[in-house]
Design an enzyme around this catalytic site. Structure first.
Site, short mmCIF file in Angstrom:
data_model
loop_
_atom_site.label_atom_id
_atom_site.label_comp_id
_atom_site.label_asym_id
_atom_site.label_seq_id
_atom_site.Cartn_x
_atom_site.Cartn_y
_atom_site.Cartn_z
N ARG A 64 -5.42 113.33 101.56
CA ARG A 64 -6.69 112.63 101.74
C ARG A 64 -6.64 111.25 102.10
O ARG A 64 -5.56 110.60 101.74
CB ARG A 64 -7.45 112.87 100.47
CG ARG A 64 -7.23 112.47 99.05
CD ARG A 64 -7.76 112.71 98.02
NE ARG A 64 -7.79 114.10 97.62
CZ ARG A 64 -6.64 114.66 97.17
NH1 ARG A 64 -5.63 113.99 96.72
NH2 ARG A 64 -6.57 116.06 97.04
N ASP A 114 -1.22 111.85 104.09
CA ASP A 114 -1.30 112.32 102.80
C ASP A 114 -2.52 113.27 102.98
O ASP A 114 -3.29 113.50 104.13
CB ASP A 114 -1.84 111.13 101.96
CG ASP A 114 -1.18 111.60 100.62
OD1 ASP A 114 -0.50 110.67 100.16
OD2 ASP A 114 -1.52 112.70 100.05
N GLY A 139 0.98 108.17 97.66
CA GLY A 139 1.54 108.34 96.09
C GLY A 139 2.18 106.86 95.48
O GLY A 139 2.21 106.07 96.30
N TYR A 152 9.48 121.65 88.28
CA TYR A 152 9.84 120.62 88.81
C TYR A 152 11.40 120.59 89.15
O TYR A 152 11.68 120.37 90.42
CB TYR A 152 9.17 119.25 88.37
CG TYR A 152 9.54 118.17 89.08
CD1 TYR A 152 10.47 117.06 88.27
CD2 TYR A 152 9.05 117.52 90.37
CE1 TYR A 152 10.65 115.73 88.92
CE2 TYR A 152 9.37 116.56 90.67
CZ TYR A 152 10.27 115.49 90.22
OH TYR A 152 10.59 114.44 90.73
C1 VAH Z 1 8.64 112.54 86.75
N1 VAH Z 1 8.69 110.35 87.69
O1 VAH Z 1 8.55 112.01 85.55
C2 VAH Z 1 9.24 111.78 87.85
C3 VAH Z 1 10.66 111.73 87.84
C4 VAH Z 1 12.66 111.34 86.53
C5 VAH Z 1 11.25 111.58 86.61
O2 VAH Z 1 11.30 112.73 88.70
O3 VAH Z 1 8.45 113.83 86.76
#
Ligand code: VAH
Length: 310
Positions: free
Chosen positions: A38, A36, A13, A141
């Site tokens: 793949r 990972d 990643g 997230y």
């Molecule tokens: C995102 N690059 O955009 C990640 C990060 C603070 C952003 O966690 O989800």
């Protein structure tokens, strides 16, 4: 010769590729096992295919290479997670539980797990956001990162697990592609500036976000992991500030090298995610506890990005 044997989960990643390179320098290539879901073309060995949701496969690899430390980078980032909420929760949480349990059972010694400024939400103070404050993330997230931080601190306090974490800002590098985040525009803009001298940005001109040049983030990660345990006073996750800028400001920085560069704005669903995040971060605890110090500002990052991408 290093006695540490390191497994990077999610090594292909955006962070993993650069972290693997730095860890190999620090510990010797044969002591850094990449993994990972793949294999890549020209995959650097040693490498193992690993879906972190397969706990038996994880244990098989940990035993095969006598792993002592795990860097768990596999996750769905903010934008992608909003499109796959159930899978994002499963991957981001159960992946962490599998690794935390290995440490709880004494099979591995130390864990690195990335959090994010996405743990903060729309009710969090947005300027110089402190380490301890209101956190009501409204993205899957961000919720998974907040829950993950709580689990890391719990496993440390209850089981003595040595897990360490950083709330990364948006990360910007030239060696690897961004991975489906809301801050990805700050990588794409450099590529587009060189290719087409123009960029259509998916965030509005004044959307300021905390960002960081990838080598600073990698150095912070390794400095935190190499700090004596007694200096790591925060076991949820450390704020890390980096550079705060908006699309207009990064465009101005690029124009110092490419005067003809133009930027247009077409905000999409990621605007609402960005609007829920801080604009700048207070990272005094990282500085005080383990001596964190940023190296790259916006213009220094622009110079090195354009030089390497050209
Ligand atoms: C995102 N690059 O955009 C990640 C990060 C603070 C952003 O966690 O989800």
């Amino acid at each position: 010769m290093s006695t540490e044997r390191i497994l990077i989960i999610g090594s292909n990643g955006q962070i993993g590729l650069e972290l693997a390179e730095s860890l190999r320098v620090n510990y010797g290539s044969e002591n850094v096992i990449c993994s990972d879901v793949r294999k890549m073309d020209h995959q650097i060995e040693p490498f193992e295919i690993l879906d972190i949701l397969d706990k038996n496969r994880l244990l098989e690899i940990v035993n095969k290479y006598k792993i002592t430390q795990v860097y768990l980078l596999a996750a769905l980032l903010s934008a992608t997670a909003e499109k796959n909420p159930k899978f994002a929760w499963d991957l981001n949480m159960n992946g962490l539980f599998h690794v935390l349990d290995l440490a709880k059972e004494g099979i591995i010694k130390k864990i690195y797990w990335p959090s994010s400024i996405a743990v903060f939400g729309p009710t969090t103070p947005r300027l110089l956001t402190p380490q301890y404050t209101v956190m009501e993330p409204n993205t899957i997230y961000g919720i998974s990162k907040q829950a993950g931080e709580r689990y890391c601190e719990y496993y440390h306090q209850k089981y003595g697990v040595d897990v360490r974490s950083i709330r990364y800002p948006g990360l910007i590098g030239w060696k690897s592609a961004p991975g489906g985040g809301t801050t990805d525009y700050a990588v794409h803009i450099y590529h587009e500036a060189l290719k087409n001298k123009t960029y259509e940005c998916f965030l509005s001109a004044e959307t300021a976000l905390p960002m960081m040049y990838m080598p600073d983030a990698i150095r912070a990660t390794i400095e935190l992991m190499q700090s004596p345990a007694e200096k790591v006073k925060i076991r949820s996750s450390y704020n890390l500030a980096g550079i705060s800028f908006n699309p207009e400001q990064i465009a101005a920085s690029i124009r110092k090298h490419i005067p003809a560069f133009t930027i247009t704005y077409k905000p999409d669903f990621r605007q609402a995610i960005a609007d829920s995040w801080p604009q700048s971060i207070n990272d005094e605890h990282a500085s005080k506890d383990w001596g964190w110090k940023l190296e790259y500002d916006l213009d220094a990052m622009t110079q090195v990005m354009l030089d390497n991408l050209a």
